[in-house]
Write a protein that holds these residues in place. Structure first.
Motif, short mmCIF file in Angstrom:
data_model
loop_
_atom_site.label_atom_id
_atom_site.label_comp_id
_atom_site.label_asym_id
_atom_site.label_seq_id
_atom_site.Cartn_x
_atom_site.Cartn_y
_atom_site.Cartn_z
N LEU A 37 0.84 -1.20 0.00
CA LEU A 37 0.00 0.00 0.00
C LEU A 37 0.87 1.25 0.00
CD1 LEU A 37 -2.74 1.44 0.23
CD2 LEU A 37 -2.54 1.22 2.73
N LEU A 38 1.95 1.23 0.78
CA LEU A 38 2.85 2.38 0.80
C LEU A 38 3.44 2.63 -0.58
CD1 LEU A 38 4.33 4.58 2.40
CD2 LEU A 38 6.10 2.89 2.94
N VAL A 69 4.55 -3.78 -14.93
CA VAL A 69 4.15 -4.96 -14.17
C VAL A 69 5.36 -5.60 -13.50
CG1 VAL A 69 3.18 -7.29 -14.32
CG2 VAL A 69 2.13 -5.42 -15.60
N VAL A 70 6.40 -5.88 -14.31
CA VAL A 70 7.55 -6.64 -13.81
C VAL A 70 8.53 -5.75 -13.05
CG1 VAL A 70 9.51 -8.09 -14.47
CG2 VAL A 70 7.34 -8.31 -15.68
N GLY A 71 8.93 -4.65 -13.69
CA GLY A 71 9.98 -3.81 -13.13
C GLY A 71 9.51 -2.78 -12.13
N ALA A 72 8.20 -2.68 -11.91
CA ALA A 72 7.69 -1.71 -10.94
C ALA A 72 6.76 -2.39 -9.94
CB ALA A 72 6.97 -0.56 -11.66
N SER A 73 5.57 -2.81 -10.39
CA SER A 73 4.59 -3.37 -9.45
C SER A 73 5.11 -4.60 -8.73
CB SER A 73 3.29 -3.70 -10.19
OG SER A 73 2.73 -2.54 -10.75
N LEU A 74 5.56 -5.59 -9.50
CA LEU A 74 6.07 -6.81 -8.88
C LEU A 74 7.35 -6.54 -8.12
CD1 LEU A 74 5.81 -9.86 -8.51
CD2 LEU A 74 7.00 -10.18 -10.69
N ALA A 182 0.74 2.51 -10.45
CA ALA A 182 -0.03 2.87 -9.25
C ALA A 182 -1.30 2.04 -9.08
CB ALA A 182 -0.34 4.37 -9.27
N PRO A 183 -2.18 1.94 -10.09
CA PRO A 183 -3.38 1.12 -9.90
C PRO A 183 -3.07 -0.36 -9.71
CG PRO A 183 -3.22 1.87 -12.18
CD PRO A 183 -2.20 2.63 -11.40
N GLN A 184 -2.02 -0.86 -10.36
CA GLN A 184 -1.63 -2.26 -10.17
C GLN A 184 -1.24 -2.53 -8.72
OE1 GLN A 184 1.43 -3.39 -13.04
NE2 GLN A 184 0.62 -1.91 -14.50
N LEU A 185 -0.51 -1.59 -8.12
CA LEU A 185 -0.08 -1.77 -6.74
C LEU A 185 -1.26 -1.74 -5.77
CD1 LEU A 185 3.16 0.36 -6.99
CD2 LEU A 185 3.08 -2.03 -6.24
N PHE A 186 -2.25 -0.91 -6.05
CA PHE A 186 -3.46 -0.93 -5.21
C PHE A 186 -4.16 -2.28 -5.31
CE2 PHE A 186 -3.31 3.82 -5.35
CZ PHE A 186 -3.39 4.03 -3.99
N ALA A 190 -4.69 -4.99 -2.28
CA ALA A 190 -6.00 -5.55 -1.94
C ALA A 190 -5.97 -7.07 -1.90
CB ALA A 190 -7.04 -5.07 -2.96
N LEU A 191 -5.15 -7.69 -2.75
CA LEU A 191 -5.08 -9.15 -2.82
C LEU A 191 -4.25 -9.75 -1.68
CD1 LEU A 191 -4.56 -9.69 -6.67
CD2 LEU A 191 -6.63 -10.17 -5.34
N PHE A 192 -3.19 -9.07 -1.27
CA PHE A 192 -2.24 -9.69 -0.36
C PHE A 192 -2.12 -9.02 1.00
CE2 PHE A 192 -0.69 -10.77 -4.66
CZ PHE A 192 -0.70 -12.16 -4.55
N GLU A 193 -2.79 -7.90 1.19
CA GLU A 193 -2.69 -7.19 2.47
C GLU A 193 -4.07 -6.93 3.05
OE1 GLU A 193 1.49 -4.73 1.70
OE2 GLU A 193 -0.41 -3.77 1.18
N THR A 194 -4.09 -6.55 4.31
CA THR A 194 -5.35 -6.21 4.98
C THR A 194 -5.17 -4.88 5.72
OG1 THR A 194 -4.72 -7.46 6.96
CG2 THR A 194 -5.99 -8.62 5.25
N GLY A 195 -6.30 -4.27 6.08
CA GLY A 195 -6.28 -3.07 6.91
C GLY A 195 -5.92 -1.80 6.18
#
Length: 302
Positions: A37-38, A69-74, A182-186, A190-195
């Motif tokens: 999220l950060l 996707v690969v070099g930023a989000s992942l 940015a939207p990919q990271l959100f 949502a898929l792997f974190e909570t709160g």
């Protein structure tokens, strides 16, 4: 090309300081925000700041999408999830494996031919991480170390893709990747974190300051200064200054996060930096840049 001026030397050191302290700031920010999220907030802030510099992309859009996707989000998800379980200084040392991974992938995918000295540097760098990982006090952090190493590998693959972009400036590449990532990271958060909603709702000035630093100072300003340097200087002249990055992270971790520094950690870190130095620092007798010189200007793993 002329040697580094005093101004460019100062800028190179400043970039290392900005990026090195980014790990310290991120550790502080992750005490409130989940790490992915950060990163989503970081890239959103960068996107807002740089959206005006995106420019036309032509046939580069599919490759930019893959890079995002690969070099930023992942990459940022893996790296900073790992950083969350490590000290800022230690994480910055492990991140240095980006350079050996880049040389390896350059040889495998781009047909580059690293010198024997670079292969030796790669072996030394990985040996240094092995020394760090084998220490008993880090046994509980092995998963975090592997996450950071995986992030370094995905960053290197993203850099291979960046090298194949045509007709774009470094600032434009950074802007496009921020907007796309940015939207990919959100979604990943949502898929792997909570709160996440509670974290955003209850975030105080300190937490938001960390996100703003990462988005505006570490990413937007840091990459702008770095790319400006690369417009005037060869990569081989300025890349060695990035060896200061983990030094600043270690100092910042001690001063602001009360992180401990131990002799085994210093030894492992020194081995890693020695290996990376063999890869990035050109011999004084070199008369021209080598074709396998790592390229770190368009989008780095910090």
């Amino acid at each position: 090309m002329a040697g580094l001026t005093l101004r460019d030397t100062g800028l190179a050191i400043l970039v290392s300081l900005i990026w090195g302290m980014g790990f310290v700031v991120a550790k502080g920010g992750m005490s409130h925000f989940p790490p992915i999220l950060l990163m989503a907030l970081r890239f959103s802030i960068t996107a807002v700041a740089l959206v005006w510099f995106m420019g036309p992309v032509g046939s580069n859009l599919p490759r930019l999408a893959l890079i995002s996707v690969v070099g930023a989000s992942l990459q940022y998800s893996l790296t900073f999830s790992g950083v969350n379980g490590l000290g800022a200084g230690l994480a910055a040392l492990v991140v240095q494996l980006e350079v050996p991974f880049l040389v390896i992938l350059g040889a495998l995918l781009l047909g580059e031919r690293p010198t024997a000295r670079k292969w030796l540097g790669i072996l030394i760098a990985f040996a240094g991480v092995g020394v760090i990982a084998s220490q008993e006090q880090f046994s509980g952090s092995m998963v975090s170390i592997l996450l950071v190493m995986s992030g370094a590998l995905t960053w290197a693959f993203g850099q291979v893709l960046v090298r194949r972009l045509t007709g774009m400036t470094g600032l434009s590449v950074t802007a496009w990747i921020a907007v796309l990532a940015a939207p990919q990271l959100f979604i990943l958060s949502a898929l792997f974190e909570t709160g996440q909603i509670e974290a955003i709702r209850t975030a105080g000035p300190g937490a938001w300051s960390a996100a703003i630093y990462l988005g505006l100072v570490m990413t937007a300003l840091g990459y702008f200064l770095w790319n400006s340097l690369l417009l005037r200087q060869e990569v081989g002249r300025v890349a060695p200054f990035l060896l200061l990055l983990p030094v600043f992270s270690v100092i910042g971790g001690i001063l602001f996060l009360d992180e401990a520094i131990t002799l085994p950690r210093l030894i492992g870190g020194a081995i890693v930096l020695s290996g990376v130095a063999l890869i990035t620092i050109a011999w004084p007798t070199a008369t021209k840049a080598q074709p396998d010189q790592p390229t770190t200007g368009d989008q780095t793993g910090t």
